[in-house]
Design an enzyme around this catalytic site. Structure first.
Site: not given
Length: 397
Positions: A143, A377
């Site tokens: 990703f 994140e």
């Protein structure tokens, strides 16, 4: 099954289970997932993880084993995915990260990021092409969102995708992209004339280069890469049609953050277990240090924060299952779990004394890994600002 209808434990329970009976709050199928993940972590990861961390070695043969166990994309429906509950997925993340953050990270990158992006936003052809193999672990995804100039402001990304006839041409760089050098497909986010879009890039495409980042003192048993996109030419059907703007990648990041809420507590539990065991065997001034008040106070504080963190994770999991979990609530969980896990690991190191900095114990490895988990994140500061915006109604980014 036991006489009470609960699944029989597959491996020895952690020491903290003698005080915190988490199983009593779980459905039988959730306990089954937890036990399966604990057995996998115990039998397949723990025997080699200290040496793998030392050697910076990614044990790729475990990926199809994770797929066979049903852990990859396990929260998704169809396409060979298990369709498990949010809490079941969280419990698997907890058990895998109790072994090593790198292996929970793999499950997050594969399932919560790459597979979720395709599952949420891809065409049926894209789903059929990639998801079954990714669920099985025969194909690996990555990703690609973060860039070298920073990850906290993805709206400022410099990677571009422009139309050239019927094709798309991608140019730019990405950094800290997990699994990129071993991936078969990259979900790449790029600026277009219509805003940020996601593209499925087979990693064998000309112009795509992934280089593992050297010199890491954290997450050494996993792979993070620099990615270069040098005029990568893709057909028109490479774009994810369901995602326009940053809401697409953000929704995937929230899936991964949910796994971190649980996973960081697994690392904390591993450190707490090591500290409890050592407090019983290490003697100072003629008796085990576990018999001393200051040590017991540390252990009690560590358990309280661990238990609170897991109960928060469970609460968020139930909200997710009801479809009411908000981004701000996820930020509360990610901020708390990682911050408290680092504190627990630090206290565990102090109980272990000088031996705590050796690989005889897992604590320094977890502590080093958690510093990466704290950053990716969303950093602590970003999650504080997400929570602050929810409380005041005013963005301070």
């Amino acid at each position: 099954m036991t006489a009470s209808g609960r699944p029989t434990p597959l491996v020895a329970s952690p020491l903290v289970d003698s005080v915190f009976d988490l199983d009593d709050l779980l459905a039988p199928e959730e306990v089954v997932w937890s036990r399966k993940a604990r057995a996998f972590a115990t039998n397949r990861i723990l025997p080699t993880i200290e040496q793998d961390f030392e050697d910076r070695f990614f044990r790729a043969e475990l990926v199809p084993e994770l797929g066979a166990a049903g852990f990859l994309g396990m929260h998704l429906e169809g396409y060979g995915c298990a369709g498990a509950s949010a809490v079941s997925y969280g419990l698997v993340c907890l058990e895998l990260e109790a072994a090593d953050s790198g292996w929970r990270t793999l499950v997050s990158v594969q399932g919560s990021l790459a597979m979720s992006a395709i599952h949420k936003y891809g065409t049926e052809d894209q789903k059929q092409r990639w998801l079954p193999g990714m669920a099985a672990g025969s194909l690996i995804g990555c990703f690609a969102l973060t860039e070298p100039t920073g990850g906290s402001d993805p709206a400022a990304m410099r990677t571009t995708a422009r139309r050239e006839g019927d094709d798309w041409v991608l140019t730019g760089t990405k950094r800290w992209i997990g699994l990129a050098s071993v991936a078969d497909v990259a979900v790449v986010w790029a600026q277009t004339d219509a805003g940020v879009r996601g593209f499925l890039v087979p990693t064998g495409t000309a112009g795509f280069t992934a280089t593992p980042i050297a010199g890491k003192l954290s997450m050494r048993a996993s792979i993070q890469c620099d990615v270069t996109l040098d005029g990568v030419r893709l057909p028109a059907d490479a774009v994810l049609p369901g995602a326009t703007g940053l809401s697409g990648p953000f929704s995937c990041l929230n899936e991964a953050r949910f796994g971190i809420v649980w996973g960081a507590m697994g690392a904390a539990r591993s450190c707490l277990d090591a500290a409890i065991a050592r407090s019983r065997s290490r003697e100072v001034f003629g008796r085990p240090i576990g018999a001393m008040q200051l040590t017991q106070a540390k252990l009690a504080d560590m358990l309280v924060e661990y238990e609170k963190g897991v109960l928060l994770a469970l609460h968020l999991g139930r909200l997710k299952e009801r479809g009411t979990l908000s981004p701000a609530q996820i930020s509360v969980g990610k901020l708390n779990s990682v911050r408290e896990a680092i504190r627990i690991a630090g206290l565990a190191r102090s109980i272990l004394g000088g031996d705590g900095v050796t690989n005889e114990f897992p604590v320094m490895r977890h502590l080093a890994n958690l510093e990466s988990v704290r950053t990716y994140e969303g950093t602590d500061e970003i999650h504080q600002l997400v929570i602050g915006r929810a409380l005041t109604g005013m963005p301070a980014f």
